[in-house]
Design a protein around this motif. Structure first.
Motif, PDB file in Angstrom:
ATOM      1  N   GLU A  90       0.830  -1.201   0.000  1.00 28.66           N
ATOM      2  CA  GLU A  90       0.000   0.000   0.000  1.00 28.66           C
ATOM      3  C   GLU A  90       0.868   1.257   0.000  1.00 28.66           C
ATOM      4  N   ARG A 110       1.020   3.978  -3.014  1.00 27.72           N
ATOM      5  CA  ARG A 110       0.778   5.390  -2.716  1.00 27.72           C
ATOM      6  C   ARG A 110       1.945   6.253  -3.206  1.00 27.72           C
ATOM      7  N   SER A 127      -1.867  -4.579   1.838  1.00 32.70           N
ATOM      8  CA  SER A 127      -0.597  -4.148   2.405  1.00 32.70           C
ATOM      9  C   SER A 127       0.471  -5.218   2.269  1.00 32.70           C
TER      10      SER A 127
END
Length: 534
Positions: free
Chosen positions: A277, A281, A403
């Protein structure tokens, strides 16, 4: 959708927990180009001579070229590019002052470029960064560099860059406060015009193009901005830096963490690095930049990157967790349309995938060798290499996006077009008690953390369009744990840290496609797997 099943014990025998993920591979979806040269290296200019003094990098790059079918690109650039002075009568090919570990000025002459094409695999594309800092006498220094590089490197010189991280020039005292996209574009056009109209360029049978921008600051991370400026691909293309005939790419740099100051050093974390994640990002901030580059008819590339700026951090940058990070990082970038990722190397840097010679660091004598993160490149070489060298495309899988878990579908073109490969990366943190030391890394950073219990594993059921009965070859990026510095392999294949030669044989593993196109795969926590249709 992913289903998480926890199993306790079976017939009194303790079993590790495992996850089951069902992943549908879409027939139609967003796809991006997956170039065979998507993974390459950026070498600090002052480190070129030390690398060329031993055969280690040459042998390792040869393995990569053999697997993919094309060599990895090599960018020679970095901070020292704008501190490089061309001295025609220098009595040695290069001279780093005051020394090659603390470089303030790198003096070079024409012979410095010799040997590059013989050292790296035949067909290696070089990107060379010219000194944009020195504007005196109409860019005399940059013009001398360009002429010498073209003469010596010939067809191997693919691209020029003009300056390194030019959005830090005000902070470094190299430009005034008026420095912005307008003035940069004017100077960029001035220097490129001089190069294009010079006799050495006009008379050459091979004419390198340019990689523009070379910006350092990530759009969404203010504390990594060295100065307030307007440098990004959107603004610079609006300022007129658009010329598809000579601009082959726009380059940005990205370091997700930093050791450059104590505030950022205190935030360093291997767990944060190895997190899909966070990776997504960090890369997503460049989507508008990629769109601006595409509108200007050139791809966006990460022309310099690695785990942490200012040479990395041992215990993070040189671990198996960093190998899993770079694996996911390259594939995620490609799926977003960022076509190339060049990992920065220094001959004494903690984040370097391999180091050519012994050196002293923080009171320890480190050996030459190979770090865990090099095995990411070996694994991805099998992903990037295409059947019969046909073009490939990549798509990130929405059903493998967490994640600790990511997945990608690789598609081919031609008579056997369609789904060719699947890649899944388990980024869950698993700290081992073995493989913690590597003599080319600091022993002071060897991990003392050990995860309790048995190592979990994950089962993936991928619903594909492959016919039942089709054989699927399996390859794995394996290591003792996230914190490991050694004991890493690609399905049993490793490389000698002394010579770079291959050690061991590939462990053959295949599965068969089941009814409904189901492919069942299994991987340990902190492991990556490639499934390729035979």
């Amino acid at each position: 959708m992913a289903r998480l099943l926890a199993l306790a014990s079976l017939l009194g025998c303790s079993q590790a927990l495992f996850a089951v993920n069902t992943v549908d591979i879409p027939l139609n979806g967003s796809k991006a180009i997956l170039r065979p040269d998507a993974y390459g290296y950026s070498v600090e200019p002052s480190s070129m001579a030390p690398f060329l003094q031993t055969n280690l990098a040459s042998v390792l790059m040869g393995h990569i070229a053999n697997i993919i079918g094309t060599p990895a690109p090599i960018r020679v650039g970095g901070n020292i590019a704008d501190q490089t002075l061309f001295v025609p009568d220098l009595d040695t090919p290069s001279l780093a002052l005051p020394n090659d570990t603390t470089v303030e000025v790198l003096q070079i002459q024409k012979d410095w470029f010799r040997g590059w094409t013989e050292y790296f695999p035949r067909g290696t594309d070089f990107i060379y960064t010219l000194n944009l800092r020195n504007t005196s006498q109409l860019w005399t220094n940059a013009m001398q560099e360009a002429a010498a590089a073209m003469d010596v490197l010939g067809d191997s010189l693919a691209l020029f860059e003009l300056g390194n991280e030019i959005d830090h020039y005000i902070n470094k005292g190299w430009r005034t406060a008026t420095w912005g996209t307008k003035e940069y574009t004017h100077q960029w056009k001035q220097l490129t015009h001089q190069i294009l109209t010079a006799g050495f360029y006009r008379n050459s049978t091979h004419k390198p193009r340019f990689q523009a921008a070379v910006f350092a600051d990530p759009p969404w991370v203010p504390d990594q901005h060295d100065e307030i400026d307007d440098f990004d691909i959107i603004n610079v293309t609006r300022a007129g830096l658009v010329d598809p005939q000579i601009i082959a790419a726009y380059s940005v740099h990205l370091y997700p963490q930093s050791t450059c100051d104590e505030v950022r050093r205190a935030r360093l974390s291997l767990n944060l690095l190895s997190d899909h994640e966070v990776i997504w990002r960090n890369l997503s901030q460049y989507v508008p930049q990629q769109a601006a580059a595409e509108a200007a008819h050139a791809p966006l590339v990460l022309g310099e990157t690695n785990s942490a700026s200012c040479s990395g951090q041992s215990g993070i940058s040189d671990t198996f967790g960093a190998a899993l990070w770079s694996t996911d990082y390259v594939l995620a970038a490609a799926s977003l349309g960022i076509e190339q990722v060049l990992f920065h190397l220094g001959h004494t840097s903690a984040y370097s995938a391999f180091t050519p010679a012994p050196y002293e660091s923080e009171g320890e004598e480190l050996e030459a060798g190979i770090r865990a993160n090099f095995y990411s490149h070996v694994f991805l070489a099998h992903v990037l290499g295409a059947r019969n060298n046909r073009p490939q495309q990549i798509s990130a899988l929405a059903a493998a996006n967490a994640s600790d878990f990511s997945g990608y579908a690789i598609y081919g073109e031609g008579p056997r077009s369609g789904l060719e490969k699947l890649v899944f990366v388990d980024l869950g943190v698993w700290n081992s008690s073995v493989g913690l030391h590597n003599p080319s890394t600091l022993s002071a950073t060897d991990s003392t953390s050990v995860s309790p219990g048995r190592r979990p594993h994950r089962k993936v059921q991928a619903r594909t369009t492959w016919q039942p009965g089709t054989e699927v070859k399996i390859l794995k990026l394996q290591g003792p744990g996230t914190n490991a510095k050694s004991g890493v392999s690609v399905s049993g294949v490793s490389f000698s840290p002394e010579t770079g030669e291959m050690v061991g044989r590939e462990e053959k593993e295949k599965v068969v496609v089941q009814h409904g196109g189901i492919v069942e795969l299994e991987l340990l926590q902190a492991e990556a797997i490639l499934a390729q249709r035979v």
